[in-house]
Design a protein around this motif. Structure first.
Motif, PDB file in Angstrom:
ATOM      1  N   SER A  56       0.875  -1.179   0.000  1.00 18.93           N
ATOM      2  CA  SER A  56       0.000   0.000   0.000  1.00 18.93           C
ATOM      3  C   SER A  56       0.907   1.221   0.000  1.00 18.93           C
ATOM      4  CB  SER A  56      -0.877   0.027   1.263  1.00 18.93           C
ATOM      5  OG  SER A  56      -1.822  -0.997   1.206  1.00 18.93           O
ATOM      6  N   VAL A  57       0.868   1.993  -1.069  1.00 17.07           N
ATOM      7  CA  VAL A  57       1.723   3.187  -1.152  1.00 17.07           C
ATOM      8  C   VAL A  57       0.864   4.410  -1.419  1.00 17.07           C
ATOM      9  CG1 VAL A  57       3.831   2.013  -1.871  1.00 17.07           C
ATOM     10  CG2 VAL A  57       2.170   2.688  -3.598  1.00 17.07           C
ATOM     11  N   THR A  58       1.428   5.559  -1.158  1.00 14.93           N
ATOM     12  CA  THR A  58       0.664   6.793  -1.317  1.00 14.93           C
ATOM     13  C   THR A  58       1.583   7.895  -1.812  1.00 14.93           C
ATOM     14  OG1 THR A  58      -0.795   8.337  -0.173  1.00 14.93           O
ATOM     15  CG2 THR A  58       1.055   7.522   1.080  1.00 14.93           C
ATOM     16  N   GLY A  59       0.995   8.943  -2.381  1.00 14.74           N
ATOM     17  CA  GLY A  59       1.774  10.125  -2.784  1.00 14.74           C
ATOM     18  C   GLY A  59       2.873   9.777  -3.759  1.00 14.74           C
ATOM     19  N   ALA A  60       4.093  10.230  -3.430  1.00 10.54           N
ATOM     20  CA  ALA A  60       5.226  10.072  -4.344  1.00 10.54           C
ATOM     21  C   ALA A  60       5.913   8.716  -4.201  1.00 10.54           C
ATOM     22  CB  ALA A  60       6.240  11.191  -4.099  1.00 10.54           C
ATOM     23  N   LEU A  61       5.478   7.904  -3.241  1.00 11.63           N
ATOM     24  CA  LEU A  61       6.101   6.592  -3.047  1.00 11.63           C
ATOM     25  C   LEU A  61       5.594   5.625  -4.124  1.00 11.63           C
ATOM     26  CD1 LEU A  61       5.676   6.321   0.833  1.00 11.63           C
ATOM     27  CD2 LEU A  61       7.775   6.860  -0.410  1.00 11.63           C
ATOM     28  N   THR A  62       6.518   4.949  -4.787  1.00 11.71           N
ATOM     29  CA  THR A  62       6.121   4.013  -5.849  1.00 11.71           C
ATOM     30  C   THR A  62       6.402   2.574  -5.404  1.00 11.71           C
ATOM     31  OG1 THR A  62       8.313   4.016  -6.874  1.00 11.71           O
ATOM     32  CG2 THR A  62       6.741   5.706  -7.620  1.00 11.71           C
ATOM     33  N   GLN A  63       5.769   1.627  -6.090  1.00 13.51           N
ATOM     34  CA  GLN A  63       6.020   0.211  -5.801  1.00 13.51           C
ATOM     35  C   GLN A  63       7.505  -0.110  -5.985  1.00 13.51           C
ATOM     36  OE1 GLN A  63       4.161  -2.067  -4.486  1.00 13.51           O
ATOM     37  NE2 GLN A  63       2.238  -0.952  -4.561  1.00 13.51           N
ATOM     38  N   LYS A  64       8.062   0.386  -7.077  1.00 16.79           N
ATOM     39  CA  LYS A  64       9.457   0.074  -7.395  1.00 16.79           C
ATOM     40  C   LYS A  64      10.374   0.562  -6.281  1.00 16.79           C
ATOM     41  CE  LYS A  64      12.836   0.540 -11.119  1.00 16.79           C
ATOM     42  NZ  LYS A  64      13.160   1.174 -12.408  1.00 16.79           N
ATOM     43  N   TRP A  65      10.128   1.788  -5.804  1.00 13.97           N
ATOM     44  CA  TRP A  65      10.972   2.363  -4.753  1.00 13.97           C
ATOM     45  C   TRP A  65      10.813   1.581  -3.447  1.00 13.97           C
ATOM     46  CZ3 TRP A  65      10.553   4.560   0.087  1.00 13.97           C
ATOM     47  CH2 TRP A  65      11.693   5.224   0.553  1.00 13.97           C
TER      48      TRP A  65
END
Length: 685
Positions: free
Chosen positions: A150-159
């Motif tokens: 579960s990610v939000t905003g500028a956070l990406t799955q890859k990161w």
């Protein structure tokens, strides 16, 4: 737990977490390295290569293919595009479709191998591609399972994937073992270090499942350890009231009741009376199906406490229910000199002052009320027992306010929403759980039918036959007025429809926007059979008792939750005549169909509750915020029921052992209890 070290290390110490990333992670509740490692994926993307001939329509799959056609691009405006290309995915010729990836066109040369991941359309032999890669170019996901967070905003799955991989590289070796060795061996659980690593980067689904099994047990075990340690440390604290009950008097009261208690009622009453005589505060949940006879058990407990020289309070969610309970208690207590009073929001100022004064002076023995009972100006002379009805309708804070109005009075909480025992233990933490699991003798099971809207004429004929024999009917609608958003029957239209269908009978209307006085008047008319057909919204769901009503008709039944349907059905079947429940529904989805099937399959509230949980999940089941249900990171209270039971038994056994509180092998668990403030006697409430 010495992973306390990891919870003390700021997340910015992980290589690559810099700039604004620590603030962005904080929005996910991640402040430390320990928090980051505990942030588990909620599913995995499976990039294992599949054979298309084995794939089902709608599957998300990964296949290896070879370009055999000429790529075609269709543009929609300046930026939107659709790219299609014929592929050979042995043994099938398929069409691969990309959206807004027109720049791939030049790479799709005939004979080029490519790995495609996307949604399979079996009928058209189309694969709508979400990801694609050319083997041999850069890092490959082929054949792997990739975690999805579960990610939000500028956070990406890859990161997130890269960051968790880095955190495991830096700190994975410091993850401590929390569970005792005997439990790891008993359930064949992998070590914690390995489980955390495999949850974030499983080599296969089987590995991921084994890692999840380990961490689910740990999470539920630690939760139960809190509960069991709290009970072990607080159960013998003599800060409650040991009521000097006159047991022969109580037995005489029970014998004089107008009906014989079931074995289940006798057992539960014995548990309650035992608790009332102990020097610690009772905290007991009494759950039983609709009509199982909870009220008479509570009345017997109130009688016992009053005869021991104390006052009792019964808090219920609605004024209609408060009045009904007051009348019931007055009937049961009339020959014993016990004074029962009502305290609700609709009393006049003068009436309210009289009740408050009499309560404070001890002239009232039992007070029945709504939220009005927990207002600041309500004082008791000697409050000994608090009974709350319909537990899930009161927040934890409201229950504890009423509790503070006495010197740690005993608390009995009743609910007619049967909850599977494991979930009851979980949801209501430090409570003892008593269950009424049989109906009073003579109760006929309610016959339930599911019909479609086009059978309405037959339903009206059924109502006419029952009413002609002197019976009464409820007709329930989901909404009060017409809504443009929902195509459902509403109470006002249905009321008009019923008046037209039954000109010779009185048709009443009850809904939530009426004043308490208006509602009470309608219910009084219905109780006295001056109204034969009552059209209502779900305000009659809780507790109202009209033995002559034998028919419950529910419009758009698929729009109600299963437990709510079961509660509504329980309004009938309270007299000597056979009762019926008719569900009018045209469910379009599978959940709606399953609800109708469950209702016609069984009258057992516990089975209904189990199926409701499966269909809705615990958050919806309890009304998320009021329930006090724990929010688990990885465990699921529906699917992990049995693990919860085992964890509870193991935790209870452990805290009973003297060496748990001293031996070095349990240091981390004791530190955990300290951090959770269990060992410093803070109440969980």
């Amino acid at each position: 737990m010495a992973s306390i070290d990891l919870y003390q290390i700021p997340v910015k110490e992980v290589h690559g977490v810099k700039g604004k990333k620590p603030e962005e992670l904080l929005t996910l509740g991640i402040a430390s390295v320990g928090d980051l490692l505990d942030y588990y994926p909620f599913r995995y993307e499976d990039y294992t290569l599949r054979d298309l001939t084995e794939a089902k329509d709608g599957d998300k799959i990964t296949v290896q293919a070879t370009v055999v056609g000429v790529p075609l691009v269709q543009m929609y405006g300046r930026v939107k595009s659709r790219l299609t290309c014929k592929m050979m995915a042995d043994p099938l010729f398929i069409t691969a479709v990309w959206f807004n990836r027109h720049f791939l066109k030049d790479q799709l040369k005939a004979g080029t191998d490519i790995v495609l991941t996307g949604k399979w359309d079996q009928k058209r032999l189309h694969l709508t591609v979400s990801e694609s890669e050319f083997p041999g170019k850069g890092t490959s996901q082929i054949g792997t399972l990739q975690p999805v967070y579960s990610v939000t905003g500028a956070l990406t799955q890859k990161w997130m994937r890269q960051t968790l991989k880095q955190a495991l590289t830096q700190y994975g070796g410091l993850i401590p073992e929390v569970l005792p060795q005997e439990l790891l061996a008993k359930y064949d659980l992998m070590p914690r270090k390995q489980a955390v690593a495999l949850l974030h980067m499983p080599g296969s689904m089987e590995e991921g499942q084994r890692a999840r099994k380990r961490m689910v047990f740990e999470e539920l075990f630690l939760f139960q350890l809190k509960m069991q340690a709290y009970r072990a440390l607080n159960h013998d604290r003599a800060d409650g009231v040991a009521h000097p009950l006159d047991m022969p008097l109580v037995r005489a009261f029970v014998r004089a009741l107008p009906f014989t208690l079931t074995e289940s009622q006798k057992n539960v009453l014995a548990e309650i009376l035992h608790d009332l005589q102990q020097p610690f505060s009772m905290n007991r949940l009494l759950q039983g199906d609709v009509g199982a006879g909870k009220t008479v058990v509570a009345a017997s407990a109130l009688y016992a406490v009053v005869k021991a020289g104390y006052q009792g309070a019964l808090m219920v969610p609605t004024e209609i229910l408060a009045e009904q309970h007051k009348r019931s208690l007055e009937r049961l207590f009339e020959s014993y000199g016990i004074q029962v009073a009502l305290l609700t929001g609709s009393l006049t100022d003068r009436q309210r002052r009289d009740v408050l004064g009499a309560l404070q002076m001890g002239m009232i023995d039992v007070v029945v009320g709504t939220h009005a009972l927990i207002q600041e100006d309500v004082f008791f002379r000697k409050l000994g027992l608090v009974v709350t009805d319909e537990q899930h309708r009161f927040g934890v804070n409201q229950r504890s306010v009423l509790r503070r109005k006495g010197l740690n009075p005993d608390v009995l909480t009743m609910t007619a929403t049967p909850i599977p025992r494991t979930l009851a233990i979980t949801a209501f933490g430090d409570m003892d759980v008593s269950t009424l699991n049989e109906l009073p003798k003579g109760r006929k099971p309610i016959k339930t039918y599911a019909v479609t809207h086009d059978m309405l004429d037959r339903v009206l004929g059924f109502i006419r036959r029952e009413v002609a024999e002197g019976r009464q009917a409820y007709v329930i609608c989901p909404l009060i007025e017409e809504s443009e958003k929902l195509d459902v029957q509403n109470a006002i239209d249905v009321h008009a429809q019923m008046q037209f269908a039954f000109p010779d009978y009185k048709v009443g209307l009850l809904h939530g926007r009426m004043t308490p006085a208006e509602k009470d008047e309608v219910m009084r008319e219905f109780s006295a059979n001056r109204v034969q057909v009552l059209v209502s919204t779900t305000v009659i769901e809780v507790g109202v008792d009209v033995p002559n009503a034998t028919l419950m008709i529910i419009y758009d039944a698929h729009r109600f939750g299963l437990s709510q349907l079961h509660q509504l059905r329980g309004r009938v079947g309270r007299g000597e005549h056979q009762s019926y429940c008719v569900l009018i529904a045209d469910p379009k989805n599978e959940v709606g169909k399953q609800r109708m099937k469950a209702m016609t399959d069984t009258n057992d509230g516990f089975e209904i509750a189990r199926r409701d949980l499966e269909l809705r999940g615990p958050g919806d089941f309890f009304g998320t915020k009021q329930s006090g249900l724990p929010d688990f990171r990885i465990a699921d209270m529906v699917t992990d029921f049995e693990v919860m039971e085992r964890a509870r038994d193991d935790a209870a056994e452990l805290v009973r052992r003297p060496d748990f509180w001293t031996a070095a092998g349990y240091t981390l668990l004791r530190e955990f209890l300290q951090r959770e403030h269990i060992t410093d006697s803070e109440l969980l409430d």
